[in-house]
Write a protein that holds these residues in place. Structure first.
Motif, PDB file in Angstrom:
ATOM      1  N   GLU A  27      -5.787   7.302   7.628  1.00 59.77           N
ATOM      2  CA  GLU A  27      -4.856   6.048   7.418  1.00 59.77           C
ATOM      3  C   GLU A  27      -3.666   6.334   6.802  1.00 59.77           C
ATOM      4  O   GLU A  27      -2.696   5.782   7.457  1.00 59.77           O
ATOM      5  CB  GLU A  27      -5.560   4.731   6.775  1.00 59.77           C
ATOM      6  N   LEU A  28      -3.240   7.288   5.914  1.00 60.58           N
ATOM      7  CA  LEU A  28      -2.094   7.682   5.421  1.00 60.58           C
ATOM      8  C   LEU A  28      -1.507   8.568   6.640  1.00 60.58           C
ATOM      9  O   LEU A  28      -0.228   8.323   6.863  1.00 60.58           O
ATOM     10  CB  LEU A  28      -2.538   8.523   4.266  1.00 60.58           C
ATOM     11  N   VAL A 192      -9.377  -5.974  -4.273  1.00 62.27           N
ATOM     12  CA  VAL A 192      -7.822  -6.293  -4.422  1.00 62.27           C
ATOM     13  C   VAL A 192      -7.007  -5.092  -4.430  1.00 62.27           C
ATOM     14  O   VAL A 192      -7.265  -4.037  -5.064  1.00 62.27           O
ATOM     15  CB  VAL A 192      -7.783  -7.030  -6.045  1.00 62.27           C
ATOM     16  N   ILE A 193      -6.063  -5.385  -3.517  1.00 58.91           N
ATOM     17  CA  ILE A 193      -5.079  -4.064  -3.396  1.00 58.91           C
ATOM     18  C   ILE A 193      -3.723  -4.685  -3.427  1.00 58.91           C
ATOM     19  O   ILE A 193      -3.410  -5.575  -2.972  1.00 58.91           O
ATOM     20  CB  ILE A 193      -5.112  -3.384  -1.960  1.00 58.91           C
ATOM     21  N   GLY A 194      -2.883  -3.932  -4.640  1.00 57.71           N
ATOM     22  CA  GLY A 194      -1.455  -4.432  -4.583  1.00 57.71           C
ATOM     23  C   GLY A 194      -1.490  -5.802  -5.003  1.00 57.71           C
ATOM     24  O   GLY A 194      -0.429  -6.498  -4.211  1.00 57.71           O
ATOM     25  N   ALA A 282      -3.666   2.432   2.096  1.00 59.05           N
ATOM     26  CA  ALA A 282      -2.533   3.377   2.327  1.00 59.05           C
ATOM     27  C   ALA A 282      -1.401   2.798   2.396  1.00 59.05           C
ATOM     28  O   ALA A 282      -0.401   3.235   1.849  1.00 59.05           O
ATOM     29  CB  ALA A 282      -3.105   4.055   3.882  1.00 59.05           C
ATOM     30  N   GLU A 283      -1.102   1.542   2.895  1.00 56.69           N
ATOM     31  CA  GLU A 283       0.218   0.729   3.204  1.00 56.69           C
ATOM     32  C   GLU A 283       0.838   0.407   1.694  1.00 56.69           C
ATOM     33  O   GLU A 283       1.668   0.602   1.303  1.00 56.69           O
ATOM     34  CB  GLU A 283      -0.174  -0.690   4.042  1.00 56.69           C
ATOM     35  N   LYS A 287       4.272   1.764   0.151  1.00 57.65           N
ATOM     36  CA  LYS A 287       5.289   0.936  -0.339  1.00 57.65           C
ATOM     37  C   LYS A 287       5.533   1.115  -1.817  1.00 57.65           C
ATOM     38  O   LYS A 287       6.567   1.215  -2.186  1.00 57.65           O
ATOM     39  CB  LYS A 287       4.610  -0.446  -0.047  1.00 57.65           C
ATOM     40  N   SER A 288       4.655   1.692  -2.636  1.00 55.94           N
ATOM     41  CA  SER A 288       4.803   1.837  -4.165  1.00 55.94           C
ATOM     42  C   SER A 288       5.632   3.114  -4.556  1.00 55.94           C
ATOM     43  O   SER A 288       6.261   3.174  -5.309  1.00 55.94           O
ATOM     44  CB  SER A 288       3.408   1.991  -4.879  1.00 55.94           C
ATOM     45  N   ILE A 289       5.170   3.968  -3.348  1.00 54.71           N
ATOM     46  CA  ILE A 289       6.303   5.325  -3.771  1.00 54.71           C
ATOM     47  C   ILE A 289       7.425   5.515  -3.005  1.00 54.71           C
ATOM     48  O   ILE A 289       8.170   6.437  -3.375  1.00 54.71           O
ATOM     49  CB  ILE A 289       5.366   6.582  -3.224  1.00 54.71           C
ATOM     50  N   ASN A 290       7.711   4.602  -2.189  1.00 58.35           N
ATOM     51  CA  ASN A 290       9.306   4.569  -1.438  1.00 58.35           C
ATOM     52  C   ASN A 290      10.309   3.956  -2.291  1.00 58.35           C
ATOM     53  O   ASN A 290       9.941   3.264  -3.260  1.00 58.35           O
ATOM     54  CB  ASN A 290       8.979   4.059  -0.032  1.00 58.35           C
TER      55      ASN A 290
END
Ligand SMILES: Nc1ncnc2c1ncn2[C@@H]1O[C@H](COP(=O)(O)OP(=O)(O)O)[C@@H](O)[C@H]1O
Ligand SMILES: [Mg+2]
Length: 290
Positions: A27-28, A192-194, A282-283, A287-290
């Motif tokens: 997915e990444l 739970v994600i993000g 993956a999404e 989002k977190s590293i950008n």
């Protein structure tokens, strides 16, 4: 192009752990992120003159291990871990999880962290068992603080079985918990994600009081209502988790937190619900590293 490291335990390799890594890698890659899947067998926590080795060349690491020394070393060398080291540590130890959430208003069964013992020769005291029984009633649940897949969760039906379990677990961290009888053999697993609940399933056992899929429990999609999502999302936020699987019990007056898995397998819930959990994770990472 961003590069990621997916890190697995040095010793433990099963179809479930391989599936986890491969799905996240896949997915990444669809999002343009290349990852290396590695085992945590290269001593990331080597220390010399106060500095740790860590790893270079990666923008982030999906830490599928629970090795707190490696996690601390990688973080102190500047790498962003998913999940973060502190969140993994708080979830790895079930007693610590409940202590970290105490006072937050998260509904949970009454819990007594066990008394720690450091010498195998020390005698277990009956008055300890009497206090536990008086506080929680029978039957009651005993859990080893470090354990997963239902393997180290026990039910004590009476004083002799409680004393037997207490003697066996004396020198291992453990906790005692009120048995939620309304939830016997069934519970909910939510992912739970993000900060968002992305999937939920109801798990039903085939006879056991534990509903873990690994013990033969069956999963079916569960419609996450506002009460469930509020409990799960608040829990994940308090523990600062990017990703987690939360087990929730059916209490007499509503949902009760059972445990939080920072390293929850998602194969079972992907097939029970059809939700692409790996894609959502993956999404969130991107989002977190950008
Ligand atoms: N207090 C409790 N009352 C009733 N059932 C429980 C309780 N705690 C755990 N269980 C059952 O045992 C299972 C395993 O417990 P859990 O704390 O999730 O440990 P594990 O990490 O091994 O999955 C749960 O999914 C649930 O079905
Ligand atoms: Mg569980």
């Amino acid at each position: 192009m961003k590069r990621g490291l997916i890190l697995n335990n040095a010793y433990y390799e099963t179809p479930a752990t391989l599936y986890q890594s491969e799905r996240l890698k896949e997915e990444l890659l669809k999002l343009g992120v290349k990852t290396d899947v590695k085992k945590n067998d290269f001593f990331a926590a080597e220390i010399e003159n106060g500095a740790v080795k860590g790893v270079n060349g990666y923008d982030f690491c999906i830490f599928l291990d629970k090795d707190k020394y490696a996690a601390r070393a990688l973080e102190s060398a500047g790498l962003r871990l998913f999940n973060r080291r502190e969140a993994i540590e708080l979830c790895d130890d079930k007693a610590l999880t409940f202590l970290a959430l105490a006072g937050s208003g998260i509904p949970a069964p009454k819990t007594l962290p066990g008394l720690l013992c450091y010498s195998p020769e020390a005698e277990f005291q009956t008055k300890t068992a009497e206090y536990i029984a008086k506080t929680l009633g029978f039957p009651l649940i005993v859990k080893e603080s470090y354990g997963s897949l239902g393997k180290f969760v026990y039910k004590a039906d009476d004083m002799p079985s409680l004393i037997k379990i207490c003697k066996e677990l004396k020198c291992r961290p453990h906790l005692f918990q009120k048995f939620v009888s309304e939830s016997a053999g069934k519970d909910i697993r939510a992912i739970v994600i993000g900060g968002k609940t992305v999937a939920a399933m109801k798990r039903t056992s085939n006879g056991d009081f534990r509903s873990n899929i690994g013990l033969g429990g069956k999963g079916e999609p569960y419609n996450a209502d506002g009460e469930l999502t509020a409990l799960c999302e608040k829990t994940a936020a308090l523990l600062n988790l990017d990703y987690c699987g939360i087990d929730v019990l059916f209490g007499k007056d509503g949902y009760l937190l059972c445990e939080v898995n920072s390293n929850a397998f998602f194969g079972g819930i992907e097939s029970a619900t059809g939700v692409n959990v790996a894609k959502a994770y993956a999404e969130h990472i991107l989002k977190s590293i950008n």
